[in-house]
Scaffold this motif. Structure first.
Motif, PDB file in Angstrom:
ATOM      1  N   PHE A  86       0.859  -1.186   0.000  1.00 33.44           N
ATOM      2  CA  PHE A  86       0.000   0.000   0.000  1.00 33.44           C
ATOM      3  C   PHE A  86       0.889   1.227   0.000  1.00 33.44           C
ATOM      4  O   PHE A  86       1.907   1.272   0.697  1.00 33.44           O
ATOM      5  N   ASN A  87       0.492   2.271  -0.739  1.00 27.94           N
ATOM      6  CA  ASN A  87       1.296   3.477  -0.851  1.00 27.94           C
ATOM      7  C   ASN A  87       0.407   4.714  -0.798  1.00 27.94           C
ATOM      8  O   ASN A  87      -0.649   4.765  -1.434  1.00 27.94           O
ATOM      9  N   VAL A  88       0.842   5.715  -0.016  1.00 31.62           N
ATOM     10  CA  VAL A  88       0.094   6.967   0.088  1.00 31.62           C
ATOM     11  C   VAL A  88       1.091   8.118   0.129  1.00 31.62           C
ATOM     12  O   VAL A  88       2.187   7.995   0.703  1.00 31.62           O
ATOM     13  N   MET A 144     -13.251  12.711  -6.635  1.00 28.34           N
ATOM     14  CA  MET A 144     -11.834  13.004  -6.450  1.00 28.34           C
ATOM     15  C   MET A 144     -11.019  11.742  -6.653  1.00 28.34           C
ATOM     16  O   MET A 144     -11.554  10.625  -6.634  1.00 28.34           O
ATOM     17  N   GLN A 145      -9.691  11.909  -6.824  1.00 25.01           N
ATOM     18  CA  GLN A 145      -8.773  10.772  -6.929  1.00 25.01           C
ATOM     19  C   GLN A 145      -7.531  11.074  -6.101  1.00 25.01           C
ATOM     20  O   GLN A 145      -6.678  11.858  -6.498  1.00 25.01           O
ATOM     21  N   PRO A 146      -7.379  10.458  -4.910  1.00 23.31           N
ATOM     22  CA  PRO A 146      -6.268  10.781  -4.016  1.00 23.31           C
ATOM     23  C   PRO A 146      -4.972  10.088  -4.434  1.00 23.31           C
ATOM     24  O   PRO A 146      -4.973   9.124  -5.198  1.00 23.31           O
ATOM     25  N   SER A 147      -3.877  10.596  -3.896  1.00 15.89           N
ATOM     26  CA  SER A 147      -2.553  10.005  -4.136  1.00 15.89           C
ATOM     27  C   SER A 147      -2.403   8.781  -3.252  1.00 15.89           C
ATOM     28  O   SER A 147      -1.738   8.804  -2.219  1.00 15.89           O
ATOM     29  N   MET A 148      -3.011   7.685  -3.691  1.00 19.92           N
ATOM     30  CA  MET A 148      -3.093   6.468  -2.897  1.00 19.92           C
ATOM     31  C   MET A 148      -3.225   5.297  -3.867  1.00 19.92           C
ATOM     32  O   MET A 148      -4.054   5.341  -4.772  1.00 19.92           O
ATOM     33  N   TYR A 149      -2.395   4.256  -3.702  1.00 23.78           N
ATOM     34  CA  TYR A 149      -2.480   3.141  -4.638  1.00 23.78           C
ATOM     35  C   TYR A 149      -1.936   1.861  -4.020  1.00 23.78           C
ATOM     36  O   TYR A 149      -1.271   1.877  -2.985  1.00 23.78           O
ATOM     37  N   LEU A 150      -2.237   0.751  -4.675  1.00 27.68           N
ATOM     38  CA  LEU A 150      -1.666  -0.551  -4.354  1.00 27.68           C
ATOM     39  C   LEU A 150      -0.691  -0.952  -5.447  1.00 27.68           C
ATOM     40  O   LEU A 150      -0.978  -0.789  -6.641  1.00 27.68           O
ATOM     41  N   LYS A 151       0.464  -1.477  -5.042  1.00 23.96           N
ATOM     42  CA  LYS A 151       1.335  -2.162  -5.988  1.00 23.96           C
ATOM     43  C   LYS A 151       0.902  -3.618  -6.031  1.00 23.96           C
ATOM     44  O   LYS A 151       0.779  -4.259  -4.982  1.00 23.96           O
ATOM     45  N   VAL A 152       0.647  -4.132  -7.220  1.00 24.45           N
ATOM     46  CA  VAL A 152       0.141  -5.497  -7.349  1.00 24.45           C
ATOM     47  C   VAL A 152       0.957  -6.256  -8.393  1.00 24.45           C
ATOM     48  O   VAL A 152       1.694  -5.669  -9.195  1.00 24.45           O
ATOM     49  N   GLN A 153       0.813  -7.576  -8.360  1.00 25.00           N
ATOM     50  CA  GLN A 153       1.369  -8.460  -9.378  1.00 25.00           C
ATOM     51  C   GLN A 153       0.189  -9.123 -10.079  1.00 25.00           C
ATOM     52  O   GLN A 153      -0.493  -9.980  -9.492  1.00 25.00           O
ATOM     53  N   SER A 154      -0.074  -8.718 -11.308  1.00 29.99           N
ATOM     54  CA  SER A 154      -1.214  -9.247 -12.058  1.00 29.99           C
ATOM     55  C   SER A 154      -0.775 -10.435 -12.897  1.00 29.99           C
ATOM     56  O   SER A 154       0.309 -10.432 -13.478  1.00 29.99           O
ATOM     57  N   TRP A 155      -1.632 -11.454 -12.958  1.00 29.32           N
ATOM     58  CA  TRP A 155      -1.267 -12.584 -13.789  1.00 29.32           C
ATOM     59  C   TRP A 155      -1.960 -12.490 -15.141  1.00 29.32           C
ATOM     60  O   TRP A 155      -3.075 -12.003 -15.278  1.00 29.32           O
TER      61      TRP A 155
END
Length: 283
Positions: A159-161, A270-281
């Motif tokens: 998780f990243n913010v 709104m769209q905040p500066s918040m995201y998940l780093k994921v590994q997609s298959w």
């Protein structure tokens, strides 16, 4: 600049209590305490104690809900809490099914799920200007987050913010992940209580490693990713501001917020500066 700040009234009386583990001996720190469907409540301190202002808006029909990830919630009628000087509540652990350990296959691609930009016209947070005669407004229990929908099934890495401004020596957050129902956050998806502390007025990108939780999101599964404010110290400076930037307006994206743990959700474009780093298959 748009500020999304909690509303909290001033009242002479307060509701008190202590939350313990079912053993009766160990306090339950940072449990959520809220009045169902109303913006009143708080979070327990390190000794499991809580206190929040009473209000004429609260009636004998209201219910106080005490909850924490991994425990069954406790519901107490408001009149019972008013009659006791310091109510005692016990949280019973909720049995968790063991998570399957999945071996990640080779056909994976790193992706970002959410917004990785760090600027915007809006801010979520609190400032020294948002206070009443009793001092700064209480952020404890407040939640703020964003809706996500993975294009492909994926594993969650982190998780990243982005924190733009931070006057605190320590701010404690709880990370929340919800299933979505009727366009609002619903059932909590995290089996464990994920907390983290931002120290020493740190700003910039904050990352929380989630690989050990073996979280998997299904393709096109809408989820709600949120932060719950648990605790903070008092800034020494007279003027201060804590803020997370967000793009505004953002017609294709929505954020959600509630003042306390049992309040009604509100949403904004709104769209905040918040995201998940994921590994997609790859399919």
């Amino acid at each position: 600049m748009l500020l999304l700040l909690p509303a909290c009234g001033l009242h002479a009386q307060a509701l008190h209590g202590t939350v313990l583990h079912d053993s009766l001996t160990t306090p339950m720190p940072f449990a959520s305490v809220g009045v169902r469907n109303k913006p009143f409540g708080t979070v327990t301190d390190a000794q499991g104690r809580f206190s929040f202002p009473d209000s004429p808006e609260l009636t004998s029909q209201d219910t106080v809900v005490v909850s924490c990830v991994g425990y069954w919630p406790v519901r107490v009628p408001l009149p019972a809490l008013r009659q006791q000087h310091a109510a005692l509540m016990k949280l019973r652990p909720r049995a968790q099914a063991l998570r399957e350990v999945t071996v990640r296959h080779r056909q994976l691609r790193p992706e970002v799920l959410g917004h990785s930009g760090k600027s915007g016209m809006a801010r979520w947070g609190i400032s020294s200007m948002s206070q009443d005669s009793t001092g700064p407004r209480d952020m404890r229990g407040r939640e703020f987050g964003t809706f996500l929908r993975p294009a492909r099934s994926c594993y969650v890495d982190s998780f990243n913010v982005y924190i733009e401004s931070n006057p605190f020596r320590a701010v404690r957050f709880r990370l929340m992940l919800y299933a979505v129902r009727d366009g609002k956050p619903a059932t909590a998806l995290l089996p464990d209580d994920v907390q983290f502390v931002v120290r020493d007025q740190r700003t910039g990108w904050i990352s929380v490693d989630l690989r050990s939780y073996n979280l998997q999101l299904e393709k096109k599964q809408p989820v709600a990713l949120a932060l719950q404010w648990l605790d903070n110290d008092t800034p020494s400076a007279e003027r201060w501001f804590f803020g997370i930037p967000a793009v505004f307006p953002a017609p294709l994206h929505r954020v959600f917020s509630r003042n306390k743990s049992q309040a009604q959700w509100t949403t904004f474009p709104m769209q905040p500066s918040m995201y998940l780093k994921v590994q997609s298959w790859q399919e």
